[in-house]
Design a protein around this motif. Structure first.
Motif: not given
Length: 385
Positions: A191-192, A194-206
């Motif tokens: 639903a929302w 865009e309100e989140g800040v995705n910590a798992l994305d940060a790990m994936t990018l690393a």
């Protein structure tokens, strides 16, 4: 005035050492099997350290258990000679797969060498110290004991370690390990988002950054890790992610150059996603292993006299292994040879290797390792070199 010892007397001393080890062979093998049957993780080796301490006490050693501010460390000493030899025992296991690195063999072989030397240490002019060192599998027990003065005054430091193949010298790398954690902000993933800040994305990018970095690293560099936290539900933007990572390189100096490059990959993940990053040390750094050539030559001759052989290693064989014995080897002349168990279908840190560490070949390795270590100590005796 010191009387020079003859080759005949040295041979007689070695025969006596071997006889004592053989006499205690059943108990040494039983110790190996008992430790194997009760695997304990780093710094939790309550049973194994007690069993090692009791065996050394029974052999006549003056034993300290729970020393150097480490409840599972052991320091046992016998003799008062001018040459001080240290023999090292390990006894921690691996999570989930038990003694898949064969530390039960290491502990029993160290005790066996101690048993063999107990009755001849003063005759040979030796002081023998046996060290039970906790937490080799990542906790760096030897590093902590080294920093706290446990190995001060040693002239030589020795241990044996099982492997699939016999090796006089393990090519040990320098190692750094650390824990990383990201903190973001949760939100409804459907639903929302865009309100989140995705910590798992940060790990994936690393992890992607590390994968790309590998093209610009040296052939003997290693970077590997696991994700320990990746969120709680697929319909919630993960607000936390974490992992444990290990960086290896050929020398301590090369490691100091590589580690900051790896850490920048984690910083990039935080920068791209807006997460907060925390990096914590996962334990002391391990230095590269530097075997002493003269000591190694003595050990190899003694092992070969027992019928053990050292086949050529395949290219790159065991290049990624590491040990906190490396830190000791930068301060004290040291050896860390590998006892081959002949298990060509299994290597260290596999469940199959756990099973290989209580086979007849493993039991022979306990006795051979004990004898080769004790004979090498005898070769260091005053007047015998």
């Amino acid at each position: 005035m010191a009387v020079s010892r003859t080759a005949v007397s040295r041979t007689a001393d070695k025969d006596r050492v071997a006889s004592e080890i053989l006499r205690g062979g059943e108990e040494l093998v039983a110790l190996s099997h008992r430790i194997h049957a009760h695997p304990e993780l780093a710094f939790e080796e309550t049973l194994a350290s007690r069993w090692v301490a009791e065996a050394l006490d029974g052999a006549g050693y003056e034993v300290r258990h729970g020393c150097y501010d480490l409840p599972t460390a052991v320091h046992a000493t016998i003799g008062s000679g001018p040459v001080h030899v240290g023999i090292f025992a390990e006894y921690d296991a691996l999570p989930g797969i038990g003694h898949a690195c064969g530390h039960n063999i290491i502990a029993a072989a160290a005790v066996g060498a101690a048993v063999g030397l107990a009755g001849v240490a003063d005759d040979l002019g030796l002081t023998v110290s046996v060290f039970g060192t906790p937490a080799e599998e990542g906790g760096g027990g030897k590093v902590l004991m080294l920093e706290r003065g446990a190995f001060d005054g040693l002239d030589a430091a020795m241990m044996v370690h099982p492997a699939a193949t016999e090796m006089a010298a393990m090519p040990g790398l320098a190692v750094s390990q650390f824990d990383v954690s990201y903190r973001g902000r949760p939100a409804h993933a459907g639903a929302w988002p865009e309100e989140g800040v995705n910590a798992l994305d940060a790990m994936t990018l690393a992890q992607v950054g590390i994968g790309l970095l590998r093209q610009q690293t040296r052939g003997d560099d290693r970077i590997h890790g696991i994700v320990t936290d990746g969120g709680t539900a697929p319909n919630v933007i993960p607000d936390s992610a974490g992992g444990r990572w290990i960086v290896r390189s050929s020398t301590r100096e090369a490691l100091e150059r590589l580690t900051p490059r790896v850490r920048r990959c984690f910083e990039a993940g935080a920068l791209a996603t807006g997460c907060d990053l925390t990096v914590r040390s996962g334990g002391p750094d391990y230095a590269d292993l530097r075997p002493d050539p003269a000591l190694l030559s003595l050990y190899r001759a003694n092992a070969e006299a027992l019928g053990r052989s050292f086949p050529p290693l395949p290219p790159g064989g065991a290049v990624g292994a590491a040990t906190d014995m490396g830190n000791v080897s930068h301060v004290v002349p040291s050896i860390h040879p590998m006892l081959g168990l002949g298990c060509t279908d299994a290597v260290n840190h596999q469940p199959e290797f756990t099973a290989a560490c209580i086979t007849p070949a493993a039991d022979r390795a306990v006795l051979d390792g004990a004898t080769a270590l004790a004979w090498t100590a005898a070769d260091l005796a005053p007047g015998t070199r």
